[in-house]
Scaffold this active site. Structure first.
Site, short mmCIF file in Angstrom:
data_model
loop_
_atom_site.label_atom_id
_atom_site.label_comp_id
_atom_site.label_asym_id
_atom_site.label_seq_id
_atom_site.Cartn_x
_atom_site.Cartn_y
_atom_site.Cartn_z
CB SER A 1 -0.86 -0.02 1.27
OG SER A 1 -1.46 1.23 1.49
CE1 TYR B 1 -4.16 -2.81 5.75
CE2 TYR B 1 -3.59 -0.51 5.35
CZ TYR B 1 -3.90 -1.77 4.87
OH TYR B 1 -3.94 -1.99 3.51
CE LYS C 1 -1.59 -4.45 3.47
NZ LYS C 1 -1.87 -5.76 2.91
#
Ligand code: NAD
Ligand code: WQD
Length: 335
Positions: A125, A150, A154
């Site tokens: 992302s 979150y 990644k």
């Protein structure tokens, strides 16, 4: 036909990628625990592609289901979409996010090692860039300290993949850093299915237009941007899906122990107000919206430099922001 395991293949990006994989001559094998998607997506997918699809309902953290899939299919590669993605929830429940997003990658890599599956495309992302100092961001723009658990998952997953490639197991990896995926399949049969109140812009726009939400609040119009609202790089989900097919085909031609990362965006920055204006224009609608306060933690502006993916994978987006807004609305109307 080469079989590709798609973890999280019933989800928003995974389902569109399943369609593009079939169009690209691959056979998707879908594994999804339906924690953020619905089984009816499979039927919808089958209507689009005109054939039966292979689906396993199960958790990607479970080695037994992976072993079963490995026994029943000879897999040429994997696309790993399965993850939790709610940024706010990840701050309240970090362990849930670390366990699923990082744990599932570890289990999957062990499975690949055991089955001697070489190729994996990973869903990363643009969140790894945070608020970059220079725009547009290239793949060598330094990653920032993650703003949320979150976002950190990644970064950590990218690092795990780099280390795994360095350990010379013969694996070939592409991490795709998605910018803001929007739009839906032009048939209106599949699209994004947010649970509860959407926190992302475009689902909130379409739900407001549909009368499900009373009004959209634009989070801030006093930023240092052309019209004061934040800038993002919106990429049509079908173009994003196509990038996965190109990435897989490219990996097949690469030497062992290969790792590369690509931005997947339109290469353009659009403001939140431009998104609203485009949505209104292309669909002939007026959207009920108001300007509200800034959303804490928002990146002010980000968009991708897409030269690398253009040149190396031969990928470029085919859809405009207007196409995305038309297809998102078409999908919302079908719900
Ligand atoms: P999504 O929630 O629609 O799809 C993810 C799918 O994975 C869901 O169907 C869910 O049920 C499934 N899943 C979750 N954990 C699982 C597990 N342990 N085992 C099996 N299935 C599991 O999300 P999406 O928007 O399609 O995102 C796909 C990937 O792309 C995610 O990794 C996400 O972090 C990443 N990503 C998304 C965006 C975005 O804005 N949508 C942006 C950048 C990166
Ligand atoms: C876009 C713009 C909002 C809702 C998030 C994740 C990120 C990535 C993509 C996965 C912002 C504005 C929004 C609303 C608004 N996902 N907005 N009113 O912030 O780019 O990123 O999704 O990896 O990790 O953080 O996307 O859609 O939430 O917001 O004005 O009701 O729309 O302020 O400027 P964002 P978003």
């Amino acid at each position: 036909m080469k079989k590709i395991l798609i973890t999280g293949g019933a989800g928003y990006i995974g389902s569109h990628t399943a369609v593009e994989l079939i169009n690209g001559g691959f056979e998707p094998i879908i594994l999804d625990d339906l924690s953020n998607s619905e089984e009816k997506v499979l039927g919808r997918l089958e209507e689009i592609v005109g054939k039966k699809l292979i689906f396993y309902k199960g958790d990607c953290n479970d080695p037994a289901i992976l072993d079963q899939i490995g026994k029943e299919h000879e897999l040429a590669g994997v696309i790993h979409f399965a993850a939790y993605k709610a940024v706010g929830e990840s701050t309240a429940l970090p362990l849930k996010y670390y366990k699923n997003n990082i744990g599932s990658l570890l289990v999957l890599l062990e499975f690949m090692q055991k089955q001697e599956i070489k190729d994996i495309v990973f869903s990363s992302s643009c969140t790894v860039y945070g608020q970059p100092d220079h725009l547009p961001v290239t793949e060598s723009t330094p990653r920032k300290e993650a703003e949320s658990p979150y976002g950190n998952t990644k970064k950590v997953c990218e690092d795990i993949l780099v280390d795994f490639v360095k350990s010379k197991q013969g694996i070939r990896v592409i991490s795709l850093r998605y910018f803001n995926p929007v739009g839906a399949h032009p048939s209106g049969k599949i699209g994004e299915l947010p649970l509860g109140t959407p926190s992302n812009l475009v689902p909130f726009v379409t739900q407001t237009a549909a009368g499900i939400r009373e009004k959209l609040t634009v989070f801030g119009d006093d930023y240092d941007t052309p019209d004061g609202s934040c800038v993002r790089d919106f990429i049509h989900v079908m173009d994003l899906a196509d990038a996965h097919v190109k990435a897989l085909s490219f990996l097949e031609s690469k030497e062992d122990d290969y790792y590369e990362v690509f931005n997947v965006g339109s290469g353009n920055g659009n403001t939140v107000l431009e998104v609203i204006e485009t949505f209104e224009k292309v669909n002939g609608l007026k959207l009920n919206y108001q300007i509200g306060p800034r959303r804490p933690g928002d990146v002010v502006k980000i968009w991708a430099d897409t030269k690398k993916i253009n040149q190396v994978l031969g990928w470029s987006p085919q859809n405009s922001l207007a196409d995305s807004m038309r297809d998102s609305w078409n999908w919302q109307k079908s719900l």
